[in-house]
Design a protein around this motif. Structure first.
Motif, PDB file in Angstrom:
ATOM      1  N   PHE A 142      45.536  40.601  58.498  1.00  0.00           N
ATOM      2  CA  PHE A 142      46.575  41.195  59.346  1.00  0.00           C
ATOM      3  C   PHE A 142      47.239  40.143  60.227  1.00  0.00           C
ATOM      4  CE2 PHE A 142      44.355  45.139  58.317  1.00  0.00           C
ATOM      5  CZ  PHE A 142      45.441  45.900  57.966  1.00  0.00           C
ATOM      6  N   ARG A 143      46.542  39.036  60.451  1.00  0.00           N
ATOM      7  CA  ARG A 143      47.120  38.022  61.328  1.00  0.00           C
ATOM      8  C   ARG A 143      48.246  37.251  60.659  1.00  0.00           C
ATOM      9  NH1 ARG A 143      43.504  34.153  63.485  1.00  0.00           N
ATOM     10  NH2 ARG A 143      45.295  33.593  64.732  1.00  0.00           N
ATOM     11  N   VAL A 144      48.367  37.326  59.342  1.00  0.00           N
ATOM     12  CA  VAL A 144      49.531  36.683  58.710  1.00  0.00           C
ATOM     13  C   VAL A 144      50.652  37.694  58.479  1.00  0.00           C
ATOM     14  CG1 VAL A 144      48.329  34.725  57.694  1.00  0.00           C
ATOM     15  CG2 VAL A 144      48.430  36.874  56.431  1.00  0.00           C
ATOM     16  N   THR A 145      50.557  38.845  59.137  1.00  0.00           N
ATOM     17  CA  THR A 145      51.648  39.823  59.091  1.00  0.00           C
ATOM     18  C   THR A 145      52.240  39.922  60.500  1.00  0.00           C
ATOM     19  OG1 THR A 145      50.344  41.731  59.780  1.00  0.00           O
ATOM     20  CG2 THR A 145      50.297  41.183  57.442  1.00  0.00           C
ATOM     21  N   PRO A 146      53.382  40.572  60.638  1.00  0.00           N
ATOM     22  CA  PRO A 146      53.961  40.683  61.983  1.00  0.00           C
ATOM     23  C   PRO A 146      53.193  41.624  62.911  1.00  0.00           C
ATOM     24  CG  PRO A 146      55.626  41.021  60.283  1.00  0.00           C
ATOM     25  CD  PRO A 146      54.304  41.063  59.606  1.00  0.00           C
ATOM     26  N   LEU A 147      52.116  42.251  62.442  1.00  0.00           N
ATOM     27  CA  LEU A 147      51.350  43.155  63.306  1.00  0.00           C
ATOM     28  C   LEU A 147      50.794  42.377  64.504  1.00  0.00           C
ATOM     29  CD1 LEU A 147      50.145  46.121  63.372  1.00  0.00           C
ATOM     30  CD2 LEU A 147      48.061  45.084  62.519  1.00  0.00           C
TER      31      LEU A 147
END
Lengths: 355, 304
Positions: A195-200
């Motif tokens: 999830f850290r490589v997504t905009p979340l």
């Protein structure tokens, strides 16, 4: 907001589909309550073996038989005493032959090993004999007791005592294990990294995770309350607002502790002993299974400040009808939980690591 | 695809006394497959993670076109598609639910139908993640990496643990990504994979780029001709002197004679054997591969 809601929905799905997890969440509290409601609901009737001789005054025995307090069986002397010794009957009442003297002595033999039912038996027989005495003698009584049940009073069973304790315990266990163990697992498996490589945003993820645990916690509390009141006939008050507030605050405290555990431990296996270290003392000392007042005085000075003590105390007070919004004691419990929440949250924010 | 070059400038990451990545410069033109080749611990993953925004470099910049991605990490997250070395997803969600979850994080995601179609996951659309095979999980990870229609796709050891058939399918998918105009950056320690897929390669070790170029270019630059292999039992030593010889290496079971001119060395070898009365058992010649280049550059085997 959309990502948070989608994530929350995903997490809830994940929770509901984890049948094994759900089972163990509800299994332990249910078993506890069933066992204790079977053990703890002291039977209301005294089983009484009545030993008569042929010329006994039938009046006393008839009154005994009519009374709802007694389960009467007429039997021979030897059989009766044997039944009391073995615990099959609570007491044996030996009624002698027709009275010769002015006072007839009825001998009551009971088994002192079972002190609770012995007391109950002796008291009930004495009361009934006194009553019978009056009725048979035909004199007008000097005093009479008129018993009127109070609207709010009830015969408090151990189950009624246990239910708030079990709810408090669930609050602690689910939150600690949920975050402490669940989040560590996600961390270990690399789900959080993904999830850290997504905009979340990290806070969005945490928000969804916390909401997930709060919703699951409230739902399982509702199931346990429903089970205890519906099937086991626990009689407790459920003031919805205050009870929900206490559950949420309590979960908040233990979620914060869970974050600390997940922050300091490197692997999922390492979280279990830490969680046990936190939860075991509270499970046994914080008034879940027995009141704190039964602890040694010195210990209570410490236990009074345990977070679980605040949760179980507040829930028990609310559910037994002894506490409301307006009581200082209730506000004290809320304040205690709030302090733990803030402290725990501050430490959690410092030690929490995404990797 | 708009096609912006990806530039890494002086990227450095230190862990205490260890410098994992040391002043690394790379220029990756748009629309190509770029390979980072190196043994475990060479700094490939750290380089990738700094580029993706998972790790903050101690020094250096990452540019996508004119955008400084260290200063604007949100841009990187929006434009990049990432497959991590270990991609785990929520085990109890289905393939479709997983893709929908990641779709919700982007403003213009690709459709689930397109993604499962391209990754050959249609039949598994409603299967839970915990029931997928290794290859299917890998394809799901790729589908998730493509959810935001990324300009640059990062694949960290994409074929690790896959059977040969699954690897071949994966290569087709990767070539397909390039055909759509996306830039693909992948790490690998498989020579054949690097040679087969990459338009350009950077060979890394100890946090540095040792050399960079097209696979053929690298081979030609470092090893112009060929390799002769004979069994160790031949008794040839690393100090044996033969014409046109670059060097002699002891490998697992064979002695490898790296040469600039195959015929000259071979003639010399035959003469040496008859002179010393030795049999040239297991004699074999082949052209140089990336493995040889790697050994030449790093002095160690890729799988060490």
């Amino acid at each position: 907001m959309k990502p948070v809601i989608t994530l929350l929905r995903s997490l809830l799905r994940q929770t509901v589909r984890n049948r094994q997890g759900l089972f163990w969440t509800l299994f332990f509290p249910v078993v506890l309550m069933v066992v204790f409601s079977l053990l703890g609901n002291t039977k209301s009737q005294v089983s009484l073996a009545v030993v008569t001789s042929r010329s006994t005054s039938a009046g006393v025995v008839r009154i005994m038989e009519k009374s709802p307090l007694f389960h009467v069986r007429t039997m021979g002397r030897r059989a009766a005493l044997a039944a009391v010794r073995s615990g099959r009957m609570d007491a044996a009442l030996l009624v002698p032959a027709a009275p010769r003297a002015r006072t007839t002595t009825l001998a009551l033999r009971y088994n002192p090993a079972n002190s609770l039912s012995a007391q109950q038996a002796v008291g009930a027989v004495q009361a009934l004999v006194a009553q019978a005495d009056l009725m048979l003698s035909g004199r007008p009584p000097l005093f009479r007791v008129r018993a009127t049940p109070l609207v709010h009073a009830r015969a408090s069973t151990y189950l009624d005592f246990l239910l708030p304790g079990v709810l408090a315990l669930m609050t602690m266990q689910n939150s600690l294990f949920g975050i402490g163990s669940g989040l560590t697992r996600w961390k270990e498996k690399g789900i959080l990294r993904r999830f850290r490589v997504t905009p979340l945003q990290p806070l969005q993820f945490l928000g969804a995770a916390i909401m997930n645990y709060l919703l699951v916690g409230l739902a399982s509390s509702a199931i346990i309350i429903g089970f205890a009141t519906g099937l086991l006939h626990a009689s407790v008050d459920i003031p919805l607002g205050p009870v929900t507030l206490v559950l949420l605050l309590g979960m908040g405290c233990f979620l914060a502790f869970g974050f600390i555990v997940a922050g300091v431990s490197r692997s999922q296996e390492a979280t279990i002993p830490i969680i046990n270290l936190i939860s075991f003392p509270m499970m046994f000392l914080s008034g879940v299974f027995f009141p704190i007042s039964s602890l040694p005085k010195i210990l209570t000075h410490i236990v009074d400040y345990f977070p679980l003590t605040y949760v179980s105390g507040a829930l028990r007070g609310l559910m037994s009808g002894q506490l409301t919004w307006h009581d200082a004691a209730f506000r004290g419990d809320l304040l205690g939980m709030a302090v733990w929440l803030v402290l725990g949250g501050a430490v959690a924010a410092r030690v929490w690591r995404w990797e | 695809m708009s096609g912006k070059a990806l530039r890494l400038e002086g990227l450095t990451k230190r862990y205490g006394a260890v410098t994992a990545v040391d002043q690394l410069n790379l220029n990756i033109p748009p629309g190509i497959i770029f390979g980072l080749l190196g043994p475990n611990g060479a700094g490939k993953t750290t380089t990738l993670e700094m580029t993706e925004g998972l790790r903050r470099p101690d020094e250096g910049r990452v540019w996508l076109g004119e955008v400084d991605l260290i200063r604007h990490p949100a841009e990187a997250k929006r434009r990049f598609g990432v497959q991590l070395q270990t991609s785990a997803f929520f085990e109890l969600l289905t393939v479709k639910e997983t893709l929908e979850l990641f779709q919700s994080l982007y403003s213009h995601p690709l459709r689930v139908g397109d993604l499962v179609g391209r990754m050959d996951l249609e039949e598994k659309r409603n299967a839970r993640v915990d029931g997928l095979s290794g290859g299917q999980r890998q394809r799901l990870a790729l589908a998730v990496a493509l959810v935001n229609d990324p300009e640059v796709v990062f694949l960290d050891e994409p074929s690790a643990g896959l059977d040969p058939q699954a690897r071949r399918n994966l290569w087709e998918v990767i070539v397909g990504l390039k055909a759509e105009g996306r830039t693909v950056v992948l790490t690998t320690h498989y020579m054949d994979e690097a040679e087969m897929l990459a338009d350009r390669l950077a060979i890394m070790d100890h946090g540095r780029v040792l050399d960079e170029g097209a696979p053929r270019e690298l081979i030609e630059r470092h090893l112009p001709a060929a390799v002769i292999e004979v069994d160790r039992s031949t008794g040839i030593g690393t100090d044996t002197n033969l014409p046109a010889l670059v060097r002699i290496e002891e490998r697992e079971e064979v002695m490898a004679l790296v040469t600039q001119h195959l015929e000259d060395t071979l003639t010399g070898l035959v003469a040496w054997a008859s002179q010393h009365g030795r049999q040239l058992t297991g004699l074999k010649t082949r052209s140089a591969t990336l493995e040889d280049v790697f050994l030449e550059l790093t002095g160690r085997s890729l799988r060490e």
